[in-house]
Enzyme design. Structure first.
Site, PDB file in Angstrom:
ATOM      1  N   ASP A  59       0.754  -1.106   0.032  1.00  0.00           N
ATOM      2  CA  ASP A  59      -0.114  -0.110   0.106  1.00  0.00           C
ATOM      3  C   ASP A  59       0.849   1.373   0.093  1.00  0.00           C
ATOM      4  OD1 ASP A  59      -1.727   1.886   0.226  1.00  0.00           O
ATOM      5  OD2 ASP A  59      -2.993   0.566   1.934  1.00  0.00           O
ATOM      6  N   ASP A  65      -2.892   2.319  -5.658  1.00  0.00           N
ATOM      7  CA  ASP A  65      -1.963   2.363  -4.866  1.00  0.00           C
ATOM      8  C   ASP A  65      -1.708   1.293  -3.799  1.00  0.00           C
ATOM      9  OD1 ASP A  65      -4.313   2.799  -3.431  1.00  0.00           O
ATOM     10  OD2 ASP A  65      -3.638   4.338  -2.316  1.00  0.00           O
ATOM     11  N   GLU A  66      -2.229   0.195  -4.229  1.00  0.00           N
ATOM     12  CA  GLU A  66      -2.100  -1.260  -3.493  1.00  0.00           C
ATOM     13  C   GLU A  66      -2.526  -2.379  -4.134  1.00  0.00           C
ATOM     14  OE1 GLU A  66      -5.917  -1.906  -0.875  1.00  0.00           O
ATOM     15  OE2 GLU A  66      -5.830   0.324  -0.811  1.00  0.00           O
TER      16      GLU A  66
END
Length: 591
Positions: free
Chosen positions: A103, A193-194
């Site tokens: 993350d 983003d993860e």
DNA sequence: GCGGATCAC
DNA sequence: TATGGTGATCCGC
């Protein structure tokens, strides 16, 4: 000080969904007070209040039901039967896979600092009317993602608002994802983003510990992008996701791969931290005494009696820290819908509202063309100036993807509703059909475009089951294989009854988990890509079509090294598109 | 099949 | 002054 009129639940609700997810500041009560005061009187506030009161009523009814159910039951006996279930679940625990959730730390904000170092150390937020991401300095003031910007300004008057630089985020995200893929080519992105990785094979092949592997990954990401990333290491995706938050920012956390340690870890974990339990479920569970995952065990008898309301099996698995440990990239054919929606200053004029509808149609047509989807069911969504949301749907016998068709159906659905004052209009297309092909002129379009059209003379000329069999059996591969290899999607929580009886005891690699009969779906192995595909609802047709098209691309390219890329590119596109479109008018760069 | 609700990101 | 957009799933009907 004047006593406030709000209930505790409303004040908390107004603070937004992201509060309670992350650790709360010590002065969160003050912050919530400021938010509630700033919101008071607005239409947004009134709507939140209404929803909060409805939920309160629902909880009252639920408690009544609970009392009825529990008073007539032998709770000891119920507990004993749940304990049997727990024992069975425990015996199926699989600790053999090493799953990582990574993350990026305050992704948008971090990219902004890279592009404008002046922002470093300052409280700022990315977004326009609503905060997308707050810098860590801004978070100290209580600024959170999803918060209205004017409220964020009240909490932090020095707050700097920065508009999105989507293309920069896009570049950075692609870089990071590419790095992570080195550790597992099957990486599953979960937004920009993860994502999830199964590093079992990587660790074995490189004779590396999971900790070292993740250190290596994080340092690679940092050295190649200057972005910091946090990560969790655990035996399944649910735990890994929770763990990645443990040492945020720029840290990692490795949960022991032992049953006792895992159950202890879950014991005092807030129920809100588990995927699929949002603000509403949190309140419902809280009302029967459940705040932590450990409380699930305490109230297991009640939960068993209220299985329908809460989904006993999922909660038991959560209590034990058992979940899917399969990590697969998303498949293009899994897409269920494509849509567009827009918010604007409330409009009451019919012509102006239709203009907005048209704009949405134009955008949706463009997206459907770019991504090569068409569909049969159109759902109109509108939000009143009171923030109440409604949907109206209509299924067509034809495949819809042109803006003229979208607009005609959209109007048909909207006009009977007017007059209204509307602040949002959206359209979504479902019952999709994949048109993806190497070249539209020779692609599926040409063969099947009119196949299902009611206007078409040769009606129902769609690839039928027997057609499938021909193409598949000639390649000799269509047979029910040893069962699904992944199932148990990492999808939202089924909040309902789950089977208590395994349908199969066969063990298999990533996870041996029985699928509830109600969810059992027939799957076959695609002769082209060798992936398992749902056979019902045209899904197999669709998959095979696109797969054959991709095969054609590969053969045309005659480039073996590129084959993997060409196979996965459409899937990536879907995920990519999902978040690229997060904010309106920000597809390109900022102004 | 439809509409409301909930959830993630 | 002012509270987002995309996509999925589940339930009840």
């Amino acid at each position: 000080m004047e006593p406030s009129q709000e209930t505790a639940s409303l004040v908390k609700r107004l603070a937004g969904p992201s509060i309670g997810k992350a650790g709360l500041a010590k002065d969160q009560a003050d912050i919530n007070r400021i938010i509630a005061d700033a919101s008071k009187g607005s239409k947004f506030y009134e709507n939140e209040k209404k929803k909060d009161q409805e939920l309160t009523k629902k909880i009252e009814q639920m408690l009544k039901l609970r009392d009825e159910l529990t008073s007539g039951a032998d709770m000891q006996k119920v507990e004993a039967s749940v304990d049997q279930l727990l024992h069975k679940l425990e015996s199926q625990r699989d600790l053999s896979q090493t799953i990582v959730h990574f993350d990026l730390d305050s992704f948008f904000a971090s990219v902004e600092v890279l592009n404008n170092p002046e922002l470093g150390g300052k409280p700022f937020a990315v977004g326009h009317t609503v905060v997308s991401t707050a810098s860590y300095e801004a978070r100290k003031y209580g600024v959170r993602s999803g918060m209205a910007s004017f409220i964020a300004k009240k909490l932090c008057p020095e707050l700097i608002m920065v508009s999105h630089g989507m293309s920069e985020y896009s570049d950075m995200s692609h870089k990071v994802m590419a790095i992570c893929k080195r550790y597992d080519p099957q990486m599953c992105p979960a937004g920009c983003d993860e994502g999830y990785l199964n590093i079992t094979a990587y660790c074995a092949e490189h004779d590396m510990s999971p900790d070292a592997c993740v250190e290596h990954l994080r340092s690679a990401v940092y050295s190649e992008t200057k972005l910091t990333v946090s990560a969790g290491i655990a035996p399944n995706t649910m735990l890994a996701k929770i763990c990645s938050d443990k040492n945020k920012p720029n840290g990692q956390f490795h949960l022991p791969f032992e049953s006792e340690a895992i159950v202890a870890f879950m014991g005092d974990l807030s129920i809100r931290r588990v995927q699929g339990i949002g603000r509403v479920s949190e309140r419902l569970l809280d009302s029967i005494g459940i705040k932590t995952c450990g409380d699930i065990f305490t109230y297991r008898a009640t939960l068993s009696l209220m299985d329908k309301q809460f989904g006993l099996m999922h909660l038991l698995r959560t209590h034990l820290g058992i979940a899917s440990n399969s990590v697969q990239p998303p498949q293009r054919e899994e897409r269920k819908s494509i849509g567009a929606e827009r918010t604007f200053p409330p409009l009451g004029d019919k012509q102006k509202i239709l203009e907005k509808l048209h704009e949405v149609c134009v955008e949706l047509e463009s997206d459907m063309e770019e991504t090569q989807w068409t569909g049969r069911t159109i759902t109109l969504k509108y939000k009143l100036d009171t923030f109440e949301v409604f949907t109206r749907a209509k299924s067509s016998t034809r495949w819809i993807s042109k803006k003229e068709d979208l607009f005609a159906i959209g109007q048909e659905l909207l006009l009977p509703e007017l007059p209204l004052t509307i602040r949002l209009i959206g359209l979504r297309v479902t019952k999709l059909k994949d048109l993806y092909g190497p070249d539209p002129s020779i692609g599926i379009k040409r063969f099947f475009d009119t196949a299902n059209g009611s206007s078409s003379p040769n009606k129902k000329r769609k690839l039928s089951a027997s057609d499938q069999e021909i193409s598949c059996e000639t390649t000799s591969n269509i047979e029910d294989l040893p069962g699904p290899t992944d199932d148990e999607s990492s999808n939202p929580v089924p909040n309902g009854l789950e089977a208590t009886k395994p349908t199969s005891t066969r063990s298999r690699k990533p996870e041996s988990k029985p699928r509830p009969p109600s969810v059992e779906r027939e799957r076959h192995i695609c002769p082209v890509c060798e992936k398992k595909v749902a056979i019902e609802n045209d899904a197999f047709n669709t998959h095979l079509d696109s797969c054959l098209s991709r095969e054609a691309i590969r053969e045309a390219q005659a480039e073996s090294s590129a084959s993997a890329e060409s196979r996965t590119s459409p899937k990536q596109g879907d995920i990519w598109e999902r978040w690229t479109k997060m904010t309106p008018g920000s597809r390109n760069s900022r102004k």
